[in-house]
Design an enzyme around this catalytic site. Structure first.
Site: not given
Length: 172
Positions: A23, A32-33, A123
């Site tokens: 982000n 994922v982050d 996503g």
């Protein structure tokens, strides 16, 4: 450049650089982050805070990319990119393509020979996996001549349906 795809955990890939679907804050999040930040440990958060302070004080813009160290991960670098969010009205495929292009350019600039990509924006950001696969594969192929140091790109995917779309795109 060799391009492949498979199901897997991007945080454990034995590559030089892992691309993070980040982000704009670069300070971690979900999906994922969050997985990358957890795997990399506090070193990654410290590097991301430094990047924010020195280079992107207002946050990383959509479609842009920036490289940091990878902390405790196997990879040497994390290339952070902010994908467009369809739920927020960001439906321009050029923004999505920019994520893949700029990430590959950043990986090339730091000297990465191998790069693992997730399905950026497929996503919670609401993009159709088929569109993401088509844009990702086409952009990587188009960017390859400008990034000759990158010898291998792996799309590391989180589900069978997304994998099927990347396999289709790679075969096209």
């Amino acid at each position: 450049m060799e391009i492949s795809c498979h199901l897997g955990d991007i945080t454990t890939e034995r590559v030089d650089a892992v691309v993070n679907a980040a982000n704009s804050s670069l300070l971690g999040g979900g999906g994922v982050d969050g997985a990358i930040h957890r795997a990399a440990g506090p070193e990654l958060l410290a590097e991301c805070r430094r990047v924010r302070a020195e280079r992107w004080p207002d946050g990383l813009p959509v479609g842009e990319a920036v490289a940091t160290g990878a902390g405790r991960m196997v990879a040497r670098w994390v290339v952070h990119t902010v994908g467009p969010n369809r739920h927020a009205g960001q439906g321009d495929p050029d923004l999505l393509a920019s994520c893949f292009r700029r990430s590959l350019e950043e990986a090339h600039e730091v000297g990465a020979a191998s790069v693992a990509f997730p399905a950026v924006s497929a996503g919670v950001y609401g993009w159709d996996p088929a569109v993401v696969a088509d844009v990702a594969v086409a952009t990587v192929r188009q960017t390859a001549p400008a990034t000759p140091g990158v010898q291998e790109v792996r799309f590391v995917l989180f589900g069978e349906a997304v994998l099927a779309e990347f396999e289709r795109a790679l075969g096209a």
